[in-house]
Design a protein around this motif. Structure first.
Motif, PDB file in Angstrom:
ATOM      1  N   HIS A 142      -5.843   3.416  -4.361  1.00  0.00           N
ATOM      2  CA  HIS A 142      -5.839   3.555  -2.897  1.00  0.00           C
ATOM      3  C   HIS A 142      -6.261   4.983  -2.524  1.00  0.00           C
ATOM      4  N   HIS A 199      -5.612   9.872   0.251  1.00  0.00           N
ATOM      5  CA  HIS A 199      -5.377   9.023   1.417  1.00  0.00           C
ATOM      6  C   HIS A 199      -5.979   9.576   2.700  1.00  0.00           C
ATOM      7  N   HIS A 233       3.608  -2.550   3.992  1.00  0.00           N
ATOM      8  CA  HIS A 233       3.960  -1.175   3.601  1.00  0.00           C
ATOM      9  C   HIS A 233       5.479  -1.108   3.447  1.00  0.00           C
ATOM     10  N   ASP A 237       0.811  -1.214   0.000  1.00  0.00           N
ATOM     11  CA  ASP A 237       0.000   0.000   0.000  1.00  0.00           C
ATOM     12  C   ASP A 237       0.847   1.267   0.000  1.00  0.00           C
ATOM     13  N   ASP A 238       0.270   2.311  -0.592  1.00  0.00           N
ATOM     14  CA  ASP A 238       0.816   3.679  -0.606  1.00  0.00           C
ATOM     15  C   ASP A 238       1.913   3.846  -1.667  1.00  0.00           C
TER      16      ASP A 238
HETATM   17 ZN   LIG Z   1      -2.571   3.467   2.901  1.00  0.00          ZN
END
Ligand SMILES: [Zn+2]
Length: 248
Positions: free
Chosen positions: A96, A100, A192, A45-46
């Motif tokens: 995503h 955020h 992550h 993610d991210d």
């Molecule tokens: Zn995230």
């Protein structure tokens, strides 16, 4: 006074429910799939963040496994060349959100903007097929699931999240052990690696992959995992939940 306390308890319960990765009121949600094949999906993610993206791509290339990256629209806009690298390496990308933010208690217009803007950016970079959505912080109550259902979007969460536990996330060995011990066929692992603060996770990735491979697992993208699980029951619809849960 009693009413105030009851309301506060209600809000707290709703908040807890909204944080459960396998709970969703509307639309389709995938946190894992039922399959007899020993397959697992790795998700990151991210980002994409410069430096970190290249680093994780080289680890995945070395281990020869595909992964799925849930990217933040704002970062996609700032670093399109990194998205290009991810796609060229054969990985899947997902949405995503654009900025955020927590998606709970947001207006439909805000949610539509967050989803659509990021999808449009990914399409511009050549992404074809379904773009799965992963809500920031796993929060997804009310308007977001409704929007996703109305727009035929699938939300993808996870079933293995080693970084949820501070005593695990601060140690490479613990990250490897927790992830390998808790993974089973059809699972979606959340990690992550796009931040300096997650260096331990980055270091754990090669060993996680090696140990799961040694146990006979094969890594697939989320799309492939969903295909394999389609005949099974992991796709949960509103009708699967007891009505009383949403009415009271
Ligand atoms: Zn995230």
């Amino acid at each position: 006074m009693v009413w105030i306390i009851l309301i506060l308890f209600g809000v707290a319960a709703l908040w807890r429910m909204a944080s459960q990765p396998d709970f969703q009121l509307f639309g389709t949600l995938v946190s894992k799939v039922e399959t007899s094949e020993k397959v697992i999906a790795l998700t990151f993610d991210d980002g994409p963040t410069p430096g970190k993206t290249e680093q994780i791509l080289s680890i995945l290339a070395m281990q020869q496994v595909p992964a799925t990256f849930f990217l933040i629209g704002k970062e996609v806009e700032a670093h399109p060349e990194l998205v290009d690298k991810i796609l060229k390496a054969g990985h899947q990308v997902g949405n995503h959100s654009y900025s955020h933010q927590r998606m709970i208690f947001k207006t439909p217009t805000f949610i539509a903007g967050e989803v659509e803007k990021t999808d449009a950016l990914l399409r511009m970079l050549g992404v074809t097929g379904d773009i799965y959505f992963r809500p920031p912080y796993g929060k997804k109550l009310l308007m977001l699931p409704w929007y996703l259902q109305e727009n035929q979007r699938v939300a993808v969460t996870w079933s293995v999240a080693p970084e949820d536990y501070p005593q695990v996330s601060s140690s490479v060995n613990e990250l490897v052990k927790y992830t390998v011990d808790n993974s089973s066929a059809g699972n979606i692992i959340l990690l992550h690696v796009m931040y300096d603060s997650r260096e331990k996770t980055m270091q754990a990735v090669p060993e996680i992959i090696k140990q799961l491979k040694a146990k006979g697992y094969r890594f697939v993208t989320v799309s492939e995992l969903i295909e394999l699980g389609k005949q099974h029951t992991a796709m949960q619809k509103l009708s699967d939940y007891p009505v009383s849960m949403v009415q009271h």
